[in-house]
Design a protein around this motif. Structure first.
Motif, PDB file in Angstrom:
ATOM      1  N   ALA A 163       0.811  -1.112   0.047  1.00  0.00           N
ATOM      2  CA  ALA A 163      -0.215  -0.083   0.082  1.00  0.00           C
ATOM      3  C   ALA A 163       0.837   1.231  -0.060  1.00  0.00           C
ATOM      4  O   ALA A 163       1.750   1.424   0.736  1.00  0.00           O
ATOM      5  N   PRO A 164       0.449   2.348  -0.596  1.00  0.00           N
ATOM      6  CA  PRO A 164       1.213   3.573  -0.641  1.00  0.00           C
ATOM      7  C   PRO A 164       1.146   4.022   0.950  1.00  0.00           C
ATOM      8  O   PRO A 164       0.398   3.751   1.831  1.00  0.00           O
ATOM      9  N   ASN A 165       1.665   5.068   1.032  1.00  0.00           N
ATOM     10  CA  ASN A 165       1.808   5.593   2.288  1.00  0.00           C
ATOM     11  C   ASN A 165       0.796   6.803   2.679  1.00  0.00           C
ATOM     12  O   ASN A 165       0.355   6.587   3.698  1.00  0.00           O
ATOM     13  N   GLN A 166       0.303   7.372   1.671  1.00  0.00           N
ATOM     14  CA  GLN A 166      -0.926   8.017   1.598  1.00  0.00           C
ATOM     15  C   GLN A 166      -2.094   7.498   1.744  1.00  0.00           C
ATOM     16  O   GLN A 166      -2.487   6.519   0.998  1.00  0.00           O
ATOM     17  N   SER A 167      -2.979   7.894   2.743  1.00  0.00           N
ATOM     18  CA  SER A 167      -4.219   7.163   2.904  1.00  0.00           C
ATOM     19  C   SER A 167      -5.373   7.636   1.844  1.00  0.00           C
ATOM     20  O   SER A 167      -5.003   8.710   1.491  1.00  0.00           O
ATOM     21  N   GLY A 168      -6.095   6.837   1.673  1.00  0.00           N
ATOM     22  CA  GLY A 168      -7.150   7.295   0.557  1.00  0.00           C
ATOM     23  C   GLY A 168      -7.613   5.820  -0.111  1.00  0.00           C
ATOM     24  O   GLY A 168      -7.378   4.860   0.299  1.00  0.00           O
ATOM     25  N   THR A 169      -8.155   6.011  -1.307  1.00  0.00           N
ATOM     26  CA  THR A 169      -8.854   4.848  -1.882  1.00  0.00           C
ATOM     27  C   THR A 169      -7.996   4.516  -3.306  1.00  0.00           C
ATOM     28  O   THR A 169      -8.021   5.197  -4.136  1.00  0.00           O
ATOM     29  N   TYR A 170      -7.670   3.101  -3.193  1.00  0.00           N
ATOM     30  CA  TYR A 170      -7.028   2.945  -4.526  1.00  0.00           C
ATOM     31  C   TYR A 170      -7.540   1.692  -5.086  1.00  0.00           C
ATOM     32  O   TYR A 170      -8.617   1.256  -4.406  1.00  0.00           O
ATOM     33  N   ARG A 171      -7.066   1.148  -6.105  1.00  0.00           N
ATOM     34  CA  ARG A 171      -7.941   0.087  -6.940  1.00  0.00           C
ATOM     35  C   ARG A 171      -6.868  -0.784  -7.499  1.00  0.00           C
ATOM     36  O   ARG A 171      -5.822  -0.495  -8.149  1.00  0.00           O
ATOM     37  N   LEU A 172      -7.512  -2.116  -7.414  1.00  0.00           N
ATOM     38  CA  LEU A 172      -6.537  -3.094  -8.216  1.00  0.00           C
ATOM     39  C   LEU A 172      -7.807  -3.800  -9.038  1.00  0.00           C
ATOM     40  O   LEU A 172      -9.038  -4.078  -8.805  1.00  0.00           O
ATOM     41  N   ASP A 173      -7.549  -4.129 -10.151  1.00  0.00           N
ATOM     42  CA  ASP A 173      -8.247  -4.673 -11.263  1.00  0.00           C
ATOM     43  C   ASP A 173      -7.910  -6.308 -11.664  1.00  0.00           C
ATOM     44  O   ASP A 173      -6.631  -6.574 -12.067  1.00  0.00           O
ATOM     45  N   ILE A 174      -8.791  -7.307 -11.316  1.00  0.00           N
ATOM     46  CA  ILE A 174      -8.328  -8.672 -11.871  1.00  0.00           C
ATOM     47  C   ILE A 174      -9.168  -8.870 -12.984  1.00  0.00           C
ATOM     48  O   ILE A 174     -10.531  -8.835 -12.746  1.00  0.00           O
ATOM     49  N   THR A 175      -8.773  -9.356 -14.291  1.00  0.00           N
ATOM     50  CA  THR A 175      -9.552  -9.656 -15.312  1.00  0.00           C
ATOM     51  C   THR A 175      -9.334 -11.010 -15.752  1.00  0.00           C
ATOM     52  O   THR A 175      -7.992 -11.507 -15.784  1.00  0.00           O
ATOM     53  N   LYS A 176     -10.322 -11.752 -16.238  1.00  0.00           N
ATOM     54  CA  LYS A 176     -10.349 -13.209 -16.627  1.00  0.00           C
ATOM     55  C   LYS A 176     -11.461 -13.168 -17.616  1.00  0.00           C
ATOM     56  O   LYS A 176     -12.381 -13.150 -17.942  1.00  0.00           O
ATOM     57  N   GLY A 177     -10.726 -13.058 -18.969  1.00  0.00           N
ATOM     58  CA  GLY A 177     -11.595 -12.702 -20.216  1.00  0.00           C
ATOM     59  C   GLY A 177     -12.290 -11.804 -19.762  1.00  0.00           C
ATOM     60  O   GLY A 177     -11.864 -10.546 -19.908  1.00  0.00           O
ATOM     61  N   SER A 178     -13.717 -11.924 -20.130  1.00  0.00           N
ATOM     62  CA  SER A 178     -14.615 -11.088 -20.048  1.00  0.00           C
ATOM     63  C   SER A 178     -15.183 -10.662 -18.543  1.00  0.00           C
ATOM     64  O   SER A 178     -15.949  -9.717 -18.340  1.00  0.00           O
TER      65      SER A 178
END
Ligand SMILES: [Ca+2]
Ligand SMILES: [Ca+2]
Length: 386
Positions: A163-178
């Motif tokens: 995680a970054p040091n700065q608090s806040g909302t981040y995002r991770l995207d996991i894609t599998k085909g569609s």
């Protein structure tokens, strides 16, 4: 309920697939007209009967008389603003078809499996989160992307996100085909030492955990809720703002939530729908409570609401701020909440990972009937025999 649903569903098919006859069109518009004119009429006299409109289906309305709610009481009971269940009021769900929002694979993180299209994890600044992707049908490859923080691939399906040091909302995207899973990563604000953060009172958590129980340790940090992020989905059917404490004060507000609460709420919601009680979300009367607010309520000092794994919920598809007449007996009372309570209890029993507290509450001067659920990991029961 199921048979009613099927019947009305086939009716809808008829209306859309065949050319509707004049009488059908007429009766439909008449029912709309009727609905408009029957709009929640209440007698001004205290104790008088109130007519409540219960919407059974888009095109079918029924008028029931609920003796328990005279208008003055009802107004006091509705603390929940009309927009409290944004998934309903946004018109996102125009048909009574519930979509569970699951993907075919799951993410294993913090020792929990997440299989929803939208998932949220709460982490400390610079915390290291290891996760794996588990897929029963091993065919397709996955793509994992993170716009912030540091993402590393440890093995074929094992990853590490720092995680970054700065608090806040981040995002991770996991894609599998569609298919895509959106993982919201909330980097928490550190707990304030003086019990106040940006003029928002949190109060104080007990220093030592109850009997050394780690479930009662003070939270590691808080999610900052703003006007901008309050409506974001944190799971397929729940939004961040539904869980903020009901204490007064504007944004930013601060919130503590645990992943396992949302997992449990999504599971219960899907099961409730599977049993024919259509509901696109639960109305959350009370989610997180700051110790500051909990003390003012004179509530039990160790209420799970302060640890972000409890919610007081009810089904409110007609958006009047009160539980719906689930057992269709024309009254809105404890029996309707009991129906939910008994269903939840039956569901929980054979599922130890979902064990938690379950409480039944009847209406009082401030609220309608509701059910408390929490994800404390062990069973606790109250309210049923009061
Ligand atoms: Ca209602
Ligand atoms: Ca009822």
């Amino acid at each position: 309920v199921q048979s009613t649903k099927n019947k009305s569903a086939s009716k809808t098919t008829k209306i859309t697939n065949l050319k509707p006859s004049k009488t059908l069109v007429k009766s439909k518009s008449q029912s709309v007209q009727k609905r408009l004119t029957l709009n929640k009429t209440t007698s001004a006299k205290k104790g008088a009967q109130k007519t409540t409109k219960v919407k059974l289906h888009k095109a079918v309305t029924k008028v029931v008389t609920a003796k328990k709610y005279s208008k003055p009481n009802l107004e006091k009971r509705i603390r929940q603003p009309a927009s409290a269940n944004p998934l309903v009021s946004s018109g996102r769900f125009l048909t009574n078809v519930f979509e569970p929002g699951r993907v075919s694979f799951h993410l294993l993180a913090k020792d929990m499996p997440f299989a929803y299209r939208v998932t949220s994890l709460y982490v400390k600044p610079q915390e290291v989160i290891d996760f794996s992707i588990v897929d029963a049908n091993n065919g397709q490859s996955f793509k994992v992307q993170a716009k912030a923080g540091k993402l590393a691939r440890l093995a074929e399906k094992d990853y590490r996100w720092t995680a970054p040091n700065q608090s806040g909302t981040y995002r991770l995207d996991i894609t599998k085909g569609s298919e895509r899973m959106q993982v919201n990563l909330f980097v928490l604000k550190p707990m304030p030492k003086n019990g106040v953060i940006n003029q928002y009172s949190i109060g104080r958590y007990p220093e030592a955990a109850k009997d050394g129980d780690p479930r009662y340790l003070p939270p590691t940090g808080l999610i900052e809720v703003t006007e901008a992020n309050k409506d974001m989905l944190i799971s397929p059917h729940f939004r961040l703002g539904q869980f903020v404490c009901k204490q007064e004060g504007g944004y930013p507000k601060y919130l503590y939530l645990q992943e396992r609460l949302l997992m449990k709420l999504e599971w219960l919601l899907a099961e409730v729908n599977r049993r024919g009680y259509f509901s696109p979300s639960f109305s959350v009367m009370s989610g997180y409570r700051t110790p500051f607010y909990n003390n003012r309520l004179n509530n039990v000092s160790l209420s799970r609401h302060q640890w972000g794994d409890a919610a007081d919920i009810f089904i409110d598809n007609d958006q009047d701020g009160v539980l719906d007449d689930l057992n269709k007996d024309g009254r809105i009372d404890k029996a309707d909440a009991q129906l939910l309570y008994e269903l939840f209890e039956q569901l929980e029993e054979p599922n130890p990972t979902m064990h938690g507290g379950l409480g039944l509450y009847e209406a009082n001067a401030f609220h309608g009937p509701f059910v408390h659920v929490d994800a404390r990991g062990t069973q606790a029961r109250w309210g049923m025999n009061d």
